[in-house]
Design a protein around this motif. Structure first.
Motif, mmCIF file in Angstrom:
data_model
loop_
_atom_site.group_PDB
_atom_site.id
_atom_site.type_symbol
_atom_site.label_atom_id
_atom_site.label_comp_id
_atom_site.label_asym_id
_atom_site.label_seq_id
_atom_site.Cartn_x
_atom_site.Cartn_y
_atom_site.Cartn_z
ATOM 1 N N SER A 180 -33.898 49.570 -44.977
ATOM 2 C CA SER A 180 -33.005 49.598 -44.693
ATOM 3 C C SER A 180 -32.708 49.429 -43.855
ATOM 4 C CB SER A 180 -32.299 50.242 -46.435
ATOM 5 O OG SER A 180 -32.662 51.855 -45.838
ATOM 6 N N ILE A 183 -33.092 46.729 -41.195
ATOM 7 C CA ILE A 183 -31.661 45.949 -41.775
ATOM 8 C C ILE A 183 -30.332 46.678 -40.858
ATOM 9 C CG2 ILE A 183 -29.926 44.727 -43.276
ATOM 10 C CD1 ILE A 183 -31.890 44.802 -45.161
ATOM 11 N N GLU A 184 -30.586 47.936 -41.131
ATOM 12 C CA GLU A 184 -28.982 49.036 -40.146
ATOM 13 C C GLU A 184 -29.354 48.320 -38.612
ATOM 14 O OE1 GLU A 184 -26.338 50.139 -41.333
ATOM 15 O OE2 GLU A 184 -27.282 48.396 -43.449
ATOM 16 N N ARG A 213 -31.303 46.123 -37.249
ATOM 17 C CA ARG A 213 -30.250 45.030 -36.609
ATOM 18 C C ARG A 213 -29.109 44.227 -36.752
ATOM 19 N NH1 ARG A 213 -29.746 40.150 -39.519
ATOM 20 N NH2 ARG A 213 -30.455 37.765 -38.090
ATOM 21 N N LYS A 214 -28.730 45.343 -37.760
ATOM 22 C CA LYS A 214 -26.876 44.920 -36.938
ATOM 23 C C LYS A 214 -26.438 45.356 -35.913
ATOM 24 C CE LYS A 214 -25.759 45.183 -42.039
ATOM 25 N NZ LYS A 214 -25.553 45.635 -43.261
ATOM 26 N N VAL A 215 -26.966 46.568 -35.371
ATOM 27 C CA VAL A 215 -26.971 47.207 -34.784
ATOM 28 C C VAL A 215 -26.846 46.537 -33.285
ATOM 29 C CG1 VAL A 215 -27.433 48.978 -32.909
ATOM 30 C CG2 VAL A 215 -27.365 49.555 -34.555
ATOM 31 N N LEU A 241 -27.511 43.246 -33.059
ATOM 32 C CA LEU A 241 -26.494 41.941 -33.126
ATOM 33 C C LEU A 241 -24.909 42.192 -32.632
ATOM 34 C CD1 LEU A 241 -26.949 40.631 -36.962
ATOM 35 C CD2 LEU A 241 -28.227 39.350 -34.732
ATOM 36 N N GLN A 242 -24.675 43.572 -32.454
ATOM 37 C CA GLN A 242 -23.314 43.484 -31.705
ATOM 38 C C GLN A 242 -23.232 43.946 -29.807
ATOM 39 O OE1 GLN A 242 -22.361 47.238 -33.520
ATOM 40 N NE2 GLN A 242 -21.587 46.078 -35.746
ATOM 41 N N HIS A 279 -31.100 39.069 -30.126
ATOM 42 C CA HIS A 279 -30.817 38.099 -31.899
ATOM 43 C C HIS A 279 -32.432 38.583 -32.369
ATOM 44 C CE1 HIS A 279 -26.351 36.614 -31.933
ATOM 45 N NE2 HIS A 279 -27.042 36.622 -31.460
ATOM 46 N N TRP A 287 -29.480 40.983 -49.851
ATOM 47 C CA TRP A 287 -29.639 41.263 -48.467
ATOM 48 C C TRP A 287 -30.010 39.303 -47.903
ATOM 49 C CZ3 TRP A 287 -33.025 45.593 -49.031
ATOM 50 C CH2 TRP A 287 -32.589 47.159 -48.476
ATOM 51 N N ASP A 343 -29.652 38.940 -44.189
ATOM 52 C CA ASP A 343 -29.397 39.919 -42.763
ATOM 53 C C ASP A 343 -31.515 39.884 -43.043
ATOM 54 O OD1 ASP A 343 -27.184 41.336 -42.825
ATOM 55 O OD2 ASP A 343 -27.525 42.293 -44.855
#
Length: 374
Positions: free
Chosen positions: A211, A214-215, A217-219, A221-222, A226, A251, A256
């Motif tokens: 998890s 995944i978080e 990766r989101k940071v 991506l912003q 990539h 997910w 994700d």
């Protein structure tokens, strides 16, 4: 012929991490027995065909129910007494407790292996704190045996158990992980993935840190950074820490992760990846996936927990990061955006494995422990 008996929780874990050493002991002249919970009939048959004698303990790995634990105790003691081993080698906490009790009472030679101290010694949950106190007292009691040896996967665990038990340090040894066949896991240049692929391959429990990946990766991506997060995992439905199937499915549907399910071709998955990540949040041993990744020449990233720092040399073969998502994201970004650094880390990682983690080295040290007890 002297009898050597391994006692462990699960069949898949022994098959992955210990079978090679069991076969080496057989070649060294031991009659080798394995007691564990055999859920996989194929593994049971393979052990029989290889000359390892399997015994199904039907033991519950995770249950703390006193009745279940008493049942496991009685059944396992019956099996051990029937085998009557010259050396009993116990791996993971419950076998160490039951096997240690047997060896102490019946004066048998004993080896206890600590493959990380796990949740019992790292969790702040009340039940684990109570367990830690009880288990520590037991280790102090059993460590008073003369014919006993403690095997650890890294120095931090050895230092902690020595401080708890007062065991003579000369009765302890550090053997770095399970060891791998470096001819099978040979160095291979990384593939030209666009975007780069980060592999997570492990048991699907929250404590392994998926998890957090995944978080992170989101940071990234912003920020416009990539990468594909490729996930292969072993489901462990009976573990209270297990990630539910519907969470994995969500997910995957949200993209994700790229979900591969349970796979038997981890070597191929490592070869197809650019980076291997395992941000575990508990004190495990030396994860095999990180050893295999290093052998193939892949940089790895992990939190500063347990034995991960034994295989990942920070800033040389990968990154050991602080246990927070921001630092995890920062170090992932460095690896994702710098191909030359990944290649340099990969070359260093291969050399590190060859010096400390190859199978011949691990087998020699393990057999040396048995010889020391004889």
């Amino acid at each position: 012929m002297k009898k050597l008996c391994f006692y462990i929780n699960s069949d898949w874990y022994f098959n992955l991490h210990w079978k090679e050493r069991a076969l080496a002991a057989k070649e060294d002249g031991y009659e080798v027995h394995v007691i564990c919970n055999f859920e996989n009939a194929k593994i049971f048959r393979e052990f029989e065909l290889s000359g390892i004698i399997p015994h199904d303990s039907r033991m519950s790995e995770q249950s703390l129910n006193p009745l279940v634990m008493f049942r496991d105790l009685v059944r396992s003691l019956q099996i051990i007494r029937k085998i009557n081993p010259d050396i009993l080698h116990c791996i993971t906490i419950k076998p160490c407790l039951i096997g240690g009790f047997y060896a102490k009472v019946f004066r048998k030679k004993l080896v206890l292996s600590f493959v990380g101290l796990g949740r019992v010694f790292s969790s702040n949950a009340k039940k684990y704190k109570i367990l830690k106190h009880s288990v520590s007292a037991f280790y102090r009691w059993v460590s008073q045996k003369k014919d006993i040896f403690f095997i650890f996967e890294h120095e931090m665990d050895r230092d902690k158990i020595i401080s708890i038990t007062g065991v003579d340090p000369t009765k302890t040894i550090v053997i770095d992980g399970a060891g791998i066949d470096t001819e099978k896991f040979e160095y291979l240049n990384e593939p030209d993935n666009t975007p780069p692929a980060v592999l997570f391959a492990s048991r699907l429990i929250w404590s392994k840190g998926l998890s957090d990946l995944i978080e992170a990766r989101k940071v990234l991506l912003q920020k416009g950074v990539h990468f594909n997060l490729v996930v292969a995992g072993i489901t462990v439905k009976k573990d209270p820490d297990a990630i539910p199937d519907d969470v994995i499915r969500n997910w995957s549907e949200a993209e994700d992760i790229i979900w591969l399910g349970q796979r038997d071709d981890v070597k191929t998955l490592i070869e197809q990846a650019n980076i291997v990540a395992l941000p575990s949040v508990y004190a495990e041993g030396v994860p095999r996936i990180l050893i295999e990744a290093a052998a193939v020449g892949r940089p790895s990233i992990s939190y500063d927990m347990g034995g991960c720092s034994s295989i990942i040399v920070n800033n040389s073969t990968g990154f050991i990061v602080d246990k927070n998502i921001d630092d995890l994201a920062r170090k992932l970004e460095i690896l994702i955006t710098n191909k030359k650094l990944r290649m340099d880390f990969g070359v260093n990682a291969r050399a590190w494995v060859m010096s400390r983690f190859c199978s011949t080295y691990v087998i020699k040290k393990t057999l040396g422990v048995y010889n020391e007890l004889e």
